[in-house]
Scaffold this motif. Structure first.
Motif, PDB file in Angstrom:
ATOM      1  N   ARG A   3     -19.021   1.525  -8.804  1.00  0.00           N
ATOM      2  CA  ARG A   3     -18.648   1.902  -7.445  1.00  0.00           C
ATOM      3  C   ARG A   3     -19.672   1.385  -6.439  1.00  0.00           C
ATOM      4  O   ARG A   3     -19.322   0.840  -5.394  1.00  0.00           O
ATOM      5  N   THR A  13     -20.337   5.172 -11.590  1.00  0.00           N
ATOM      6  CA  THR A  13     -21.113   5.193 -10.345  1.00  0.00           C
ATOM      7  C   THR A  13     -21.712   3.828 -10.052  1.00  0.00           C
ATOM      8  O   THR A  13     -21.692   3.351  -8.910  1.00  0.00           O
ATOM      9  N   HIS A  37     -22.798   7.678  -1.702  1.00  0.00           N
ATOM     10  CA  HIS A  37     -23.507   6.739  -2.571  1.00  0.00           C
ATOM     11  C   HIS A  37     -24.790   6.192  -1.941  1.00  0.00           C
ATOM     12  O   HIS A  37     -25.746   5.871  -2.650  1.00  0.00           O
TER      13      HIS A  37
END
Length: 219
Positions: free
Chosen positions: A22, A19, A61
């Protein structure tokens, strides 16, 4: 002679990025997009395409375009102090030199400056998602600049140091808007240095500072 059996190829799956990785990819793509196209024109679809995601994936996100811009600005602030001691904005006279260097760096990232100016302007509206972030940023920056003023001369009263800090922030943001509208008319780093030096000179001079306006009566 019979052909040898060909073993089936095994597909090697690349590990999925974490994560954090990303988010870092999205931030870099957003910074490039906003710098090249501006905040308004650069879209989340542009950002998503660069990182091989969908528009919805980017929103997963960061939640919204405004929140993504805030994250880009926070990333910019970290990059600006990355090579400084302690990776933190310096104090004293060096803080003001840092502000001028930042203004110079901003001339090379027009889209990010545009996004920041739009975000700050819109944050004054009620319940804007970036209002708390902008308010906190100004509070912290005023405190750091006021501390730097008093580091130059401890005799400067705190209220005078904070008034100087507010003036420096206001001038820098105002000059950025003028520069965005007409960069031929405004030399951003030079005008920033001039304004900061004028504010510091008046603040450090205290009661001895010239007052061309005198006492301005109410209209």
């Amino acid at each position: 002679m019979e052909d040898e059996a060909v073993a089936p190829r095994r597909t090697v799956r690349r590990p999925r990025p974490s994560t954090a990785e990303r988010r870092a990819e999205i931030l870099r793509a957003a910074a490039r997009t906003f710098a090249a196209k501006g905040y308004r024109t650069g879209s989340l679809a542009d950002v998503a395409e660069q990182v091989g995601m969908t528009h919805a994936g980017v929103l997963h996100h960061f939640g919204s375009k405004e929140q993504l811009l805030v994250a880009v600005l926070e990333h910019r602030d970290r990059e600006d102090v990355r090579d400084l001691e302690g990776q933190h904005i310096p104090g004293g006279l060096e803080l003001f030199r840092h502000l001028v260097r930042t203004a110079r760096a901003n001339t090379r990232r027009r889209g990010i400056v545009q996004g920041y100016s739009v975000l700050v302007g819109e944050s004054v509206t009620a319940e804007h998602p970036a209002r708390d972030w902008v308010t906190h940023r100004f509070t912290v920056l005023r405190g750091e600049i006021a501390d730097a003023v008093q580091a130059l001369d401890a005799r400067v009263p705190r209220d005078a140091a904070e008034r100087a800090a507010s003036a420096v922030i206001g001038v820098m943001d105002g000059l950025q808007v003028q520069w965005l509208l007409d960069d031929d008319a405004v030399d951003l780093p030079d005008a920033t240095a001039f304004a900061i030096e004028a504010v510091l000179a008046a603040t450090l001079a205290g009661a001895a500072a010239p007052r061309p306006l005198g006492d301005v009566p109410d209209a």
